[in-house]
Design an enzyme around this catalytic site. Structure first.
Site, PDB file in Angstrom:
ATOM      1  N   HIS A 177      -9.790  13.272   2.818  1.00  0.00           N
ATOM      2  CA  HIS A 177      -9.318  14.450   2.094  1.00  0.00           C
ATOM      3  C   HIS A 177      -9.736  15.690   2.873  1.00  0.00           C
ATOM      4  O   HIS A 177     -10.896  15.806   3.281  1.00  0.00           O
ATOM      5  CB  HIS A 177      -9.941  14.522   0.698  1.00  0.00           C
ATOM      6  CG  HIS A 177      -9.533  13.426  -0.220  1.00  0.00           C
ATOM      7  ND1 HIS A 177      -8.534  13.582  -1.157  1.00  0.00           N
ATOM      8  CD2 HIS A 177      -9.996  12.160  -0.358  1.00  0.00           C
ATOM      9  CE1 HIS A 177      -8.396  12.452  -1.833  1.00  0.00           C
ATOM     10  NE2 HIS A 177      -9.264  11.575  -1.362  1.00  0.00           N
ATOM     11  N   HIS A 195      -8.726   7.027   3.883  1.00  0.00           N
ATOM     12  CA  HIS A 195      -8.111   8.330   4.103  1.00  0.00           C
ATOM     13  C   HIS A 195      -9.158   9.417   3.970  1.00  0.00           C
ATOM     14  O   HIS A 195     -10.178   9.237   3.309  1.00  0.00           O
ATOM     15  CB  HIS A 195      -6.943   8.572   3.137  1.00  0.00           C
ATOM     16  CG  HIS A 195      -7.285   8.410   1.696  1.00  0.00           C
ATOM     17  ND1 HIS A 195      -7.481   7.175   1.103  1.00  0.00           N
ATOM     18  CD2 HIS A 195      -7.463   9.325   0.715  1.00  0.00           C
ATOM     19  CE1 HIS A 195      -7.761   7.343  -0.188  1.00  0.00           C
ATOM     20  NE2 HIS A 195      -7.767   8.648  -0.440  1.00  0.00           N
ATOM     21  N   CYS A 228       0.728   3.109   3.328  1.00  0.00           N
ATOM     22  CA  CYS A 228       1.496   2.394   4.360  1.00  0.00           C
ATOM     23  C   CYS A 228       2.991   2.636   4.161  1.00  0.00           C
ATOM     24  O   CYS A 228       3.727   2.814   5.135  1.00  0.00           O
ATOM     25  CB  CYS A 228       1.180   0.903   4.334  1.00  0.00           C
ATOM     26  SG  CYS A 228      -0.471   0.472   4.937  1.00  0.00           S
ATOM     27  N   HIS A 253      -4.027  -0.088   8.701  1.00  0.00           N
ATOM     28  CA  HIS A 253      -4.486  -0.281   7.326  1.00  0.00           C
ATOM     29  C   HIS A 253      -5.846  -0.964   7.303  1.00  0.00           C
ATOM     30  O   HIS A 253      -6.008  -2.071   7.796  1.00  0.00           O
ATOM     31  CB  HIS A 253      -3.477  -1.128   6.538  1.00  0.00           C
ATOM     32  CG  HIS A 253      -3.897  -1.366   5.125  1.00  0.00           C
ATOM     33  ND1 HIS A 253      -3.579  -0.493   4.112  1.00  0.00           N
ATOM     34  CD2 HIS A 253      -4.634  -2.347   4.564  1.00  0.00           C
ATOM     35  CE1 HIS A 253      -4.091  -0.945   2.976  1.00  0.00           C
ATOM     36  NE2 HIS A 253      -4.736  -2.062   3.228  1.00  0.00           N
ATOM     37  N   GLY A 304     -14.576   6.812  -6.682  1.00  0.00           N
ATOM     38  CA  GLY A 304     -13.300   7.333  -7.148  1.00  0.00           C
ATOM     39  C   GLY A 304     -12.138   7.051  -6.217  1.00  0.00           C
ATOM     40  O   GLY A 304     -11.083   7.668  -6.346  1.00  0.00           O
ATOM     41  N   CYS A 311       0.839  -1.199   0.000  1.00  0.00           N
ATOM     42  CA  CYS A 311       0.000   0.000   0.000  1.00  0.00           C
ATOM     43  C   CYS A 311       0.876   1.251   0.000  1.00  0.00           C
ATOM     44  O   CYS A 311       1.769   1.393   0.835  1.00  0.00           O
ATOM     45  CB  CYS A 311      -0.905  -0.022   1.230  1.00  0.00           C
ATOM     46  SG  CYS A 311      -1.768   1.525   1.542  1.00  0.00           S
ATOM     47  N   HIS A 320      -6.604   2.414   1.095  1.00  0.00           N
ATOM     48  CA  HIS A 320      -6.272   2.584   2.515  1.00  0.00           C
ATOM     49  C   HIS A 320      -7.149   3.762   2.907  1.00  0.00           C
ATOM     50  O   HIS A 320      -7.005   4.851   2.340  1.00  0.00           O
ATOM     51  CB  HIS A 320      -4.792   2.925   2.664  1.00  0.00           C
ATOM     52  CG  HIS A 320      -4.321   3.124   4.080  1.00  0.00           C
ATOM     53  ND1 HIS A 320      -3.204   2.485   4.562  1.00  0.00           N
ATOM     54  CD2 HIS A 320      -4.778   3.899   5.094  1.00  0.00           C
ATOM     55  CE1 HIS A 320      -2.996   2.855   5.812  1.00  0.00           C
ATOM     56  NE2 HIS A 320      -3.943   3.725   6.157  1.00  0.00           N
ATOM     57  N   ASP A 348      -1.529  16.288  -0.724  1.00  0.00           N
ATOM     58  CA  ASP A 348      -1.902  15.466  -1.871  1.00  0.00           C
ATOM     59  C   ASP A 348      -1.003  15.831  -3.046  1.00  0.00           C
ATOM     60  O   ASP A 348      -0.731  17.012  -3.285  1.00  0.00           O
ATOM     61  CB  ASP A 348      -3.368  15.705  -2.224  1.00  0.00           C
ATOM     62  CG  ASP A 348      -3.917  14.666  -3.179  1.00  0.00           C
ATOM     63  OD1 ASP A 348      -3.403  14.559  -4.313  1.00  0.00           O
ATOM     64  OD2 ASP A 348      -4.872  13.973  -2.807  1.00  0.00           O
ATOM     65  N   THR A 407      -8.887   5.658  -5.188  1.00  0.00           N
ATOM     66  CA  THR A 407      -7.779   5.117  -5.983  1.00  0.00           C
ATOM     67  C   THR A 407      -6.722   4.438  -5.120  1.00  0.00           C
ATOM     68  O   THR A 407      -5.990   3.592  -5.619  1.00  0.00           O
ATOM     69  CB  THR A 407      -7.118   6.215  -6.836  1.00  0.00           C
ATOM     70  OG1 THR A 407      -6.666   7.267  -5.986  1.00  0.00           O
ATOM     71  CG2 THR A 407      -8.094   6.760  -7.867  1.00  0.00           C
TER      72      THR A 407
END
Length: 113
Positions: free
Chosen positions: A103, A101, A9, A48, A94, A6, A99, A32, A96
């Site tokens: 935004h 996360h 990770c 994870h 969407g 990952c 893992h 990002d 991608t």
């Protein structure tokens, strides 16, 4: 437990460089690489799991912790006037990197989606 395949990770382990703006024992926040706003950060748990539906009790506690830390992190990185949080879940949303996360987008008026 981290996954060696990952990308997030590997960032957490320091194997891949990232512009880290905050890190502690539970989470890592970095810029990002393909920002969609003036400020675009990714808040990543250090455990994870791919989707909210995979989160166990311990993961839920980490997510709760992250949501309490994000306001200060956002403000410290130029989002004093507000920000948007997005969690993409699965292919149709969407996602991608699989893992989980969060935004953090801001630093400018974001308008409607």
């Amino acid at each position: 437990m981290l996954d060696g395949n990952c990308v997030f990770c590997r960032i957490i382990k320091g194997e891949i460089p990232a512009a880290v703006v905050y890190e502690d024992d539970k989470m890592c926040v970095f810029k990002d690489l393909e920002p969609k706003a003036k400020v675009h950060l990714l808040a990543v748990p250090k455990s994870h799991f791919k989707l909210l539906s995979e989160a166990g009790e311990e993961d839920a506690e980490i997510l709760k912790y992250m949501l309490t830390k994000i306001p200060g992190i956002a403000a410290a990185n130029g989002c004093e006037n507000g920000y948007r949080l997005i969690i993409n879940q699965g292919d149709d949303a969407g996602q991608t990197v699989f893992h989980l996360h969060i935004h953090i987008l801001g630093g400018q008026p974001l308008g409607d989606l």
